[in-house]
Design a protein around this motif. Structure first.
Motif, PDB file in Angstrom:
ATOM      1  N   GLY A  60      11.227 -57.518  11.188  1.00 35.63           N
ATOM      2  CA  GLY A  60      12.524 -57.240  11.785  1.00 35.63           C
ATOM      3  C   GLY A  60      12.503 -55.980  12.619  1.00 35.63           C
ATOM      4  O   GLY A  60      13.043 -55.945  13.736  1.00 35.63           O
ATOM      5  N   GLY A  64      12.869 -56.080  16.648  1.00 38.91           N
ATOM      6  CA  GLY A  64      13.998 -55.348  17.192  1.00 38.91           C
ATOM      7  C   GLY A  64      13.567 -54.297  18.196  1.00 38.91           C
ATOM      8  O   GLY A  64      14.183 -54.136  19.256  1.00 38.91           O
ATOM      9  N   THR A 142      11.719 -69.606  14.540  1.00 39.81           N
ATOM     10  CA  THR A 142      12.717 -69.473  13.480  1.00 39.81           C
ATOM     11  C   THR A 142      13.073 -70.861  12.970  1.00 39.81           C
ATOM     12  O   THR A 142      13.477 -71.728  13.740  1.00 39.81           O
ATOM     13  CB  THR A 142      13.973 -68.757  14.004  1.00 39.81           C
ATOM     14  N   LEU A 160      25.185 -62.757  11.071  1.00 38.59           N
ATOM     15  CA  LEU A 160      24.205 -61.823  11.627  1.00 38.59           C
ATOM     16  C   LEU A 160      24.573 -61.429  13.051  1.00 38.59           C
ATOM     17  O   LEU A 160      24.562 -60.240  13.412  1.00 38.59           O
ATOM     18  CB  LEU A 160      22.813 -62.464  11.608  1.00 38.59           C
ATOM     19  N   LEU A 164      25.762 -57.857  14.582  1.00 41.02           N
ATOM     20  CA  LEU A 164      24.989 -57.253  15.672  1.00 41.02           C
ATOM     21  C   LEU A 164      25.905 -56.843  16.824  1.00 41.02           C
ATOM     22  O   LEU A 164      25.804 -55.719  17.336  1.00 41.02           O
ATOM     23  CB  LEU A 164      23.933 -58.247  16.160  1.00 41.02           C
ATOM     24  N   GLY A 185      18.671 -52.051  17.524  1.00 38.12           N
ATOM     25  CA  GLY A 185      18.233 -53.365  17.062  1.00 38.12           C
ATOM     26  C   GLY A 185      17.117 -53.285  16.033  1.00 38.12           C
ATOM     27  O   GLY A 185      17.091 -54.056  15.075  1.00 38.12           O
ATOM     28  N   PHE A 189      17.612 -54.977  12.242  1.00 33.15           N
ATOM     29  CA  PHE A 189      16.804 -56.056  11.669  1.00 33.15           C
ATOM     30  C   PHE A 189      15.869 -55.561  10.573  1.00 33.15           C
ATOM     31  O   PHE A 189      15.486 -56.326   9.686  1.00 33.15           O
ATOM     32  CB  PHE A 189      16.032 -56.771  12.770  1.00 33.15           C
ATOM     33  N   ASN A 193      16.610 -58.106   7.692  1.00 34.49           N
ATOM     34  CA  ASN A 193      15.576 -59.145   7.570  1.00 34.49           C
ATOM     35  C   ASN A 193      15.210 -59.465   6.115  1.00 34.49           C
ATOM     36  O   ASN A 193      15.127 -60.644   5.744  1.00 34.49           O
ATOM     37  CB  ASN A 193      14.327 -58.745   8.357  1.00 34.49           C
ATOM     38  N   ALA A 197      16.409 -63.198   6.218  1.00 35.97           N
ATOM     39  CA  ALA A 197      15.450 -63.891   7.085  1.00 35.97           C
ATOM     40  C   ALA A 197      14.959 -65.191   6.463  1.00 35.97           C
ATOM     41  O   ALA A 197      14.656 -66.154   7.179  1.00 35.97           O
ATOM     42  CB  ALA A 197      14.269 -62.983   7.407  1.00 35.97           C
ATOM     43  N   ASN A 202      16.615 -65.137  10.961  1.00 36.21           N
ATOM     44  CA  ASN A 202      17.319 -64.025  11.613  1.00 36.21           C
ATOM     45  C   ASN A 202      17.055 -63.991  13.108  1.00 36.21           C
ATOM     46  O   ASN A 202      16.427 -63.083  13.643  1.00 36.21           O
ATOM     47  CB  ASN A 202      16.919 -62.683  10.978  1.00 36.21           C
ATOM     48  N   SER A 203      17.580 -64.974  13.801  1.00 31.26           N
ATOM     49  CA  SER A 203      17.403 -65.045  15.240  1.00 31.26           C
ATOM     50  C   SER A 203      18.516 -64.321  15.981  1.00 31.26           C
ATOM     51  O   SER A 203      18.288 -63.340  16.657  1.00 31.26           O
ATOM     52  CB  SER A 203      17.345 -66.505  15.701  1.00 31.26           C
ATOM     53  N   SER A 204      19.734 -64.845  15.874  1.00 23.56           N
ATOM     54  CA  SER A 204      20.931 -64.370  16.593  1.00 23.56           C
ATOM     55  C   SER A 204      20.762 -64.469  18.103  1.00 23.56           C
ATOM     56  O   SER A 204      21.524 -63.878  18.849  1.00 23.56           O
ATOM     57  CB  SER A 204      21.286 -62.923  16.212  1.00 23.56           C
TER      58      SER A 204
END
Length: 279
Positions: A60, A64, A142, A160, A164, A185, A189, A193, A197, A202-204
């Motif tokens: 993460g 990020g 992911t 998530l 963000l 970021g 993450f 994460n 995750a 944990n894409s977003s």
């Protein structure tokens, strides 16, 4: 960029091109990091296998920070480095990005993500060991957890992304902290994460998930990476505009992060002023 497009310049090709390259940079750095950190045949991956929480947190952090690297390139400084369709949608819903430019940014992000992943796939054919690492890592694809109902990964992506966007808006809305926005970021993450995750990856970020899916062939319940992040971004902007978290006023990303409108004389001097031409 916000409001109606200039009649002589409805499309901002320079900004879209820079956003495409910046997104490619993010994907290259992020996929390399995930491959190095997770594949046990590598030195780092072998050391981290017995420590899954640390491994997930580091994935993460470095993915990020890949966004940070992309943001501080000349390309990211010109486009504002949204790097994420959800971020662009949030700016559009807040009235800081025109709908034509929203489409341009999202297309640029998806193409850029595919371009960066394609370059790594090309490198994989030239360097067998790297090819093994990136293939084993699934190009950092992911994939939702199979052992839980799909609702949970979907909600994970929604929450998530909402968090963000709220974090980015809060940082951008406070002058003391807005310089931290491009760096946030990684910390975000790093902390989330290990918690979530395993549910969704944990894409977003639709573009971040789309490109690895193309090259790894992992399309399982891919739709959640469009619906979840876009719904999360929309809900966060709704909460912000109704002042649920207090009064927050933010500018478009290029002003927040780099202090300019993107109308610059060259990539190498993105903060130098010139007469606005709509490009």
């Amino acid at each position: 960029m916000s409001g109606a497009a200039h009649p002589d310049h409805p499309l901002h090709w320079t900004l879209y091109g820079c956003e495409m390259v910046a997104t490619a940079v993010m994907m290259i750095c992020g996929i390399v990091a995930v491959a190095v950190l997770t594949v046990p045949q590598g030195i780092v991956g072998a050391w981290l296998v017995p420590h899954p929480i640390i491994q997930t947190a580091l994935c993460g952090l470095f993915f990020g920070l890949s966004g940070t690297v992309a943001a501080i390139t000349p390309f990211g400084k010109v486009s504002g480095a949204h790097l994420n369709p959800s971020v662009s949608l949030a700016f559009a819903l807040a009235g800081k990005l025109g709908w034509i430019d929203l489409c341009g940014y999202i297309i640029a992000q998806v193409i850029g993500a595919c371009l960066g992943t394609w370059l790594l796939a090309c490198a994989a054919t030239l360097f067998p060991f790297w090819g093994h690492l990136v293939t084993a890592a699934g190009y950092a694809a992911t994939v939702p957890a199979q052992q839980v109902p799909i609702l949970w990964p979907l909600v994970t992506e929604l929450v998530l992304t909402a968090l963000l966007i709220l974090m980015l808006y809060w940082l951008a809305g406070h002058p003391r902290f807005k310089e931290l926005t491009p760096w946030a970021g990684g910390l975000f993450f790093l902390l989330l994460n290990p918690v979530s995750a395993w549910l969704s990856g944990n894409s977003s970020n639709l573009a971040r998930s789309f490109a690895p899916a193309v090259f790894s062939g992992q399309w399982t319940s891919f739709w959640i990476y469009a619906i979840g992040p876009f719904a999360g971004a929309s809900l966060s902007v709704l909460a912000i505009r109704t002042h649920l978290f207090g009064h927050l006023e933010v500018e478009e990303a290029r002003l927040v992060n780099f202090g300019h409108h993107g109308r610059v004389p060259s990539l190498w001097h993105p903060t130098r002023k010139r007469v606005e031409t709509g490009e």
